[in-house]
Motif scaffolding. Structure first.
Motif, PDB file in Angstrom:
ATOM      1  N   ALA A 245      66.286 133.350   2.467  1.00  7.71           N
ATOM      2  CA  ALA A 245      65.785 134.484   3.244  1.00  7.71           C
ATOM      3  C   ALA A 245      64.431 134.921   2.681  1.00  7.71           C
ATOM      4  O   ALA A 245      64.278 135.032   1.457  1.00  7.71           O
ATOM      5  CB  ALA A 245      66.773 135.638   3.211  1.00  7.71           C
ATOM      6  N   PRO A 246      63.429 135.173   3.521  1.00  3.72           N
ATOM      7  CA  PRO A 246      62.053 135.405   3.033  1.00  3.72           C
ATOM      8  C   PRO A 246      61.907 136.554   2.048  1.00  3.72           C
ATOM      9  O   PRO A 246      61.052 136.502   1.155  1.00  3.72           O
ATOM     10  CB  PRO A 246      61.266 135.673   4.316  1.00  3.72           C
ATOM     11  N   LEU A 247      62.715 137.595   2.196  1.00  2.02           N
ATOM     12  CA  LEU A 247      62.563 138.775   1.336  1.00  2.02           C
ATOM     13  C   LEU A 247      63.723 138.922   0.350  1.00  2.02           C
ATOM     14  O   LEU A 247      63.971 140.011  -0.161  1.00  2.02           O
ATOM     15  CB  LEU A 247      62.443 140.039   2.195  1.00  2.02           C
ATOM     16  N   HIS A 248      64.382 137.812   0.048  1.00  2.00           N
ATOM     17  CA  HIS A 248      65.512 137.854  -0.886  1.00  2.00           C
ATOM     18  C   HIS A 248      65.051 137.456  -2.282  1.00  2.00           C
ATOM     19  O   HIS A 248      64.523 136.364  -2.494  1.00  2.00           O
ATOM     20  CB  HIS A 248      66.629 136.921  -0.418  1.00  2.00           C
ATOM     21  N   PHE A 249      65.255 138.355  -3.250  1.00  2.00           N
ATOM     22  CA  PHE A 249      64.811 138.122  -4.625  1.00  2.00           C
ATOM     23  C   PHE A 249      65.850 137.378  -5.467  1.00  2.00           C
ATOM     24  O   PHE A 249      65.598 137.105  -6.636  1.00  2.00           O
ATOM     25  CB  PHE A 249      64.480 139.458  -5.295  1.00  2.00           C
ATOM     26  N   GLY A 250      67.003 137.066  -4.889  1.00  2.38           N
ATOM     27  CA  GLY A 250      67.987 136.293  -5.616  1.00  2.38           C
ATOM     28  C   GLY A 250      68.852 137.137  -6.534  1.00  2.38           C
ATOM     29  O   GLY A 250      69.028 138.345  -6.346  1.00  2.38           O
ATOM     30  N   SER A 251      69.407 136.476  -7.567  1.00  4.51           N
ATOM     31  CA  SER A 251      70.394 137.116  -8.452  1.00  4.51           C
ATOM     32  C   SER A 251      69.844 137.295  -9.861  1.00  4.51           C
ATOM     33  O   SER A 251      70.519 137.014 -10.843  1.00  4.51           O
ATOM     34  CB  SER A 251      71.668 136.268  -8.505  1.00  4.51           C
ATOM     35  N   CYS A 252      68.611 137.753  -9.947  1.00  5.78           N
ATOM     36  CA  CYS A 252      67.941 137.912 -11.244  1.00  5.78           C
ATOM     37  C   CYS A 252      67.827 139.372 -11.673  1.00  5.78           C
ATOM     38  O   CYS A 252      66.852 139.758 -12.333  1.00  5.78           O
ATOM     39  CB  CYS A 252      66.560 137.249 -11.199  1.00  5.78           C
ATOM     40  N   LEU A 253      68.808 140.177 -11.324  1.00  8.33           N
ATOM     41  CA  LEU A 253      68.800 141.580 -11.744  1.00  8.33           C
ATOM     42  C   LEU A 253      68.713 141.728 -13.256  1.00  8.33           C
ATOM     43  O   LEU A 253      68.143 142.693 -13.768  1.00  8.33           O
ATOM     44  CB  LEU A 253      70.069 142.276 -11.258  1.00  8.33           C
ATOM     45  N   ALA A 254      69.282 140.772 -13.975  1.00 12.03           N
ATOM     46  CA  ALA A 254      69.306 140.872 -15.436  1.00 12.03           C
ATOM     47  C   ALA A 254      67.995 140.464 -16.088  1.00 12.03           C
ATOM     48  O   ALA A 254      67.824 140.660 -17.296  1.00 12.03           O
ATOM     49  CB  ALA A 254      70.443 140.018 -15.999  1.00 12.03           C
ATOM     50  N   ARG A 255      67.072 139.914 -15.320  1.00 17.88           N
ATOM     51  CA  ARG A 255      65.737 139.636 -15.877  1.00 17.88           C
ATOM     52  C   ARG A 255      65.046 140.978 -16.185  1.00 17.88           C
ATOM     53  O   ARG A 255      65.007 141.856 -15.318  1.00 17.88           O
ATOM     54  CB  ARG A 255      64.891 138.877 -14.870  1.00 17.88           C
ATOM     55  N   PRO A 256      64.503 141.170 -17.376  1.00 22.43           N
ATOM     56  CA  PRO A 256      63.850 142.450 -17.690  1.00 22.43           C
ATOM     57  C   PRO A 256      62.776 142.851 -16.684  1.00 22.43           C
ATOM     58  O   PRO A 256      62.638 144.033 -16.340  1.00 22.43           O
ATOM     59  CB  PRO A 256      63.259 142.204 -19.081  1.00 22.43           C
ATOM     60  N   GLU A 274      79.075 147.649  -9.177  1.00 18.79           N
ATOM     61  CA  GLU A 274      79.125 148.648 -10.247  1.00 18.79           C
ATOM     62  C   GLU A 274      77.770 148.857 -10.897  1.00 18.79           C
ATOM     63  O   GLU A 274      77.563 149.848 -11.587  1.00 18.79           O
ATOM     64  CB  GLU A 274      80.105 148.196 -11.338  1.00 18.79           C
ATOM     65  N   LEU A 275      76.855 147.884 -10.718  1.00 19.00           N
ATOM     66  CA  LEU A 275      75.611 147.885 -11.500  1.00 19.00           C
ATOM     67  C   LEU A 275      75.960 148.028 -12.980  1.00 19.00           C
ATOM     68  O   LEU A 275      75.401 148.836 -13.719  1.00 19.00           O
ATOM     69  CB  LEU A 275      74.662 148.997 -11.040  1.00 19.00           C
ATOM     70  N   ALA A 276      76.895 147.201 -13.390  1.00 20.96           N
ATOM     71  CA  ALA A 276      77.447 147.281 -14.731  1.00 20.96           C
ATOM     72  C   ALA A 276      76.537 146.599 -15.747  1.00 20.96           C
ATOM     73  O   ALA A 276      75.551 145.941 -15.396  1.00 20.96           O
ATOM     74  CB  ALA A 276      78.831 146.622 -14.756  1.00 20.96           C
ATOM     75  N   GLU A 277      76.890 146.731 -17.009  1.00 20.19           N
ATOM     76  CA  GLU A 277      76.111 146.088 -18.063  1.00 20.19           C
ATOM     77  C   GLU A 277      75.986 144.592 -17.825  1.00 20.19           C
ATOM     78  O   GLU A 277      74.926 144.002 -18.020  1.00 20.19           O
ATOM     79  CB  GLU A 277      76.764 146.341 -19.427  1.00 20.19           C
ATOM     80  N   ARG A 282      71.171 146.050 -19.197  1.00 20.32           N
ATOM     81  CA  ARG A 282      70.437 147.250 -19.602  1.00 20.32           C
ATOM     82  C   ARG A 282      71.227 148.423 -19.064  1.00 20.32           C
ATOM     83  O   ARG A 282      72.109 148.256 -18.203  1.00 20.32           O
ATOM     84  CB  ARG A 282      69.003 147.245 -19.065  1.00 20.32           C
ATOM     85  N   SER A 283      70.938 149.600 -19.529  1.00 24.73           N
ATOM     86  CA  SER A 283      71.761 150.754 -19.169  1.00 24.73           C
ATOM     87  C   SER A 283      71.435 151.311 -17.789  1.00 24.73           C
ATOM     88  O   SER A 283      72.295 151.903 -17.138  1.00 24.73           O
ATOM     89  CB  SER A 283      71.613 151.862 -20.218  1.00 24.73           C
TER      90      SER A 283
END
Length: 529
Positions: A245-256, A274-277, A282-283
């Motif tokens: 998808a053109p505007l999908h950033f993928g599953s890299c939430l854990a990248r700083p 949950e946006l869990a650890e 990160r917190s």
């Protein structure tokens, strides 16, 4: 036999579970819980004999994730239950409907030194599951089982445990009353959708974050395109939005540096996460804009992320309602080139952190057929793959996320394969984690499951070694002697192969999926060279 006639309660429980839609039981019989086995065949249930109660629990977990039905395990008093507590903790953290039924001693306050005796069995299990209870009567047993099944269907699914005293299991009981669970999870209120629609229409850079709780949402890709909304997923949410998808950033939430993207959003809508650890490492998420949380768990809605708008509702119901409320296309300030730039950067970071591993990951991904269900373990292969491997559908990559236990993948994949006969299932596990539950290979051989088990052997606890190095600790206790894994698998009666080239993987996996038993596929860092 009519419902007014009696059977031992242990037998009645199997009949009750069958009448509630349960088809498979995972477990190990013992002298304490043998009454639970009296009615299994008569009720028409299939029993899968694990080699260790931890395996039984993980198989039930994998079965539940594959089918959407509750996974049920029968275990004995004391050590049997203790062995199952790790799977119970994993199912609790990952929202899996796992029901563990155990026997327990009739009296423990006065009598000491009994076989399998614990100080407080109920309380021990209660530390790792949603609730743990003791049923002192048949009516209590039936009611608590129905409570568990109803909560699985209507709330956030989490593991439950029920102990039943041996004498109660042995005593006669009438059958459980019929029950049909028709209740559903909460749906969005009209006023919530009106507010959310207005926020979305006003936003210039809306960002959706989908978690595993939104896995049954079917229209996310189309809606993101219509509204020109950017999206991210947690590891468990992969496949909810198409990877291309053109505007999908993928599953890299854990990248700083994902914080830099998130900070640009002027509206963040987090759905089913949950946006869990273990999602962020990160917190805080890193947003400065207004946040909307959508979840069926009120605890999530009141967490440290401090959302301004909280909607207690099922994810799919909210997306369906938004689909009707905003039929028009929206214009935003997100652009596809920005998305591509970030995704390229994050992939390069993963490649730099784990040299050579992406070539193996890409080769495995290309070789797997569509609709493959993947069960991974706590291994560097999986850690890297979760960031770069786009799934073509949700709910098809299962990992021990929150509790983070080693040894999950092999037995969980066995449970998944049992729940999806004729469909491709694969396990991905590291050399160290394989030791934890390798005995369950015997179950897969016994059942003739065509299950590829991809074993990634880097000869060490690689992630721990890297962590020690970053902490300026001289790495120690991270290397253990490994057996010849291929010969070990063959000793169980499984097939085994160690391909020399990544180019051989398509043929190797095709043969494994068509075999009459599991196949261990042995890969090392040298395979990619």
């Amino acid at each position: 036999m009519s419902d007014t006639q009696t059977r031992p309660l242990g037998a009645q429980i199997s009949h009750m579970l069958k009448s509630r839609g349960v088809e498979v039981i995972f477990g190990i019989p013992g002298v304490h819980n043998q009454e639970m086995y009296r009615g299994i065949e008569e009720a028409g249930l299939t029993h899968v004999l694990a080699r260790h109660e931890q395996g039984a629990g993980f198989m039930a977990d994998g079965y539940a994730r594959a089918t959407g039905k509750p996974g049920v395990a029968y275990v004995i008093t004391g050590p049997g239950l203790c062995n199952t507590m790790t799977p119970m903790g994993q199912a609790y953290s990952d929202s899996v409907p796992l029901l563990v039924l155990s026997s327990c001693l009739d009296e423990t306050a006065l009598r000491k030194g009994q076989l399998h005796q614990m100080k407080d069995q109920r309380a021990a299990a209660d530390t790792v599951c949603d609730w743990s209870e003791v049923a002192q009567t048949p009516q209590a047993a039936y009611g608590l089982i129905d409570r568990a099944l109803t909560e699985f269907a209507t709330r956030r699914a989490r593991s439950k445990h029920l102990s039943i005293p041996i004498a109660v299991l042995e005593a006669g009981a009438v059958a459980a009353r019929p029950l049909s669970v028709t209740a559903k999870r909460p749906t969005a209120r009209a006023e919530d959708i009106v507010l959310l629609s207005a926020q979305l229409r006003a936003a210039k850079r809306p960002l959706f974050i989908f978690g595993g709780g939104a896995a049954h949402t079917e229209n996310a890709t189309a809606l993101m395109a219509r509204w020109q909304a950017a999206s991210m997923t947690t590891y468990a949410g992969r496949g909810i939005v198409a990877g291309d998808a053109p505007l999908h950033f993928g599953s890299c939430l854990a990248r700083p540096s994902s914080v830099d993207v998130i900070a640009r959003a002027d509206l963040v809508i987090a759905i089913g996460t949950e946006l869990a650890e273990v999602d962020l490492w990160r917190s805080e998420l890193g947003h400065s804009a207004a946040m909307v949380r959508v979840d069926i768990d009120p605890v999530v809605l009141a967490d440290q992320q401090a959302a301004q708008t909280c909607i207690l509702a099922d994810a799919a119901s909210v997306m369906d309602a938004l689909d009707q409320a905003i039929p028009e296309s929206l214009q935003t300030q997100w652009s596809a080139p920005q998305t591509t730039t970030w995704r390229t950067r994050w992939r390069a970071e993963v490649d730099a952190e784990r040299p050579g591993m992406l070539a193996v990951i890409d080769a495995v991904q290309a070789a797997l057929p569509k609709d493959t269900m993947i069960y991974s373990d706590m291994t560097q292969f999986a850690y890297a793959a979760k960031e770069v491997w786009d799934m073509d559908r949700p709910g098809h990559w299962h990992h021990p996320y929150g509790f983070g236990t080693l040894g999950y993948a092999t037995p969980a994949a066995i449970g998944g394969a049992i729940g999806r006969p004729g469909l491709p299932t694969v396990a991905i596990i590291g050399d160290y984690g394989f030791h934890y539950t390798l005995q369950e290979l015997g179950v897969a051989v016994e059942l003739g499951l065509p299950l590829p088990i991809i074993l990634w052997d880097n000869g060490k606890l690689g992630e721990i070694e890297d962590s020690m190095t970053r902490a300026q600790i001289a790495p120690n206790a991270v290397v253990a002697h490994n057996p010849d894994f291929c010969k070990l698998a063959e000793a169980f009666g499984a097939l085994a192969t160690a391909p020399d080239r990544l180019a051989d993987l398509p043929d190797v996996l095709a043969e494994a999926f068509n075999a009459d038993r599991p196949t261990l596929i042995y890969l090392t860092p040298q395979t990619a060279r």
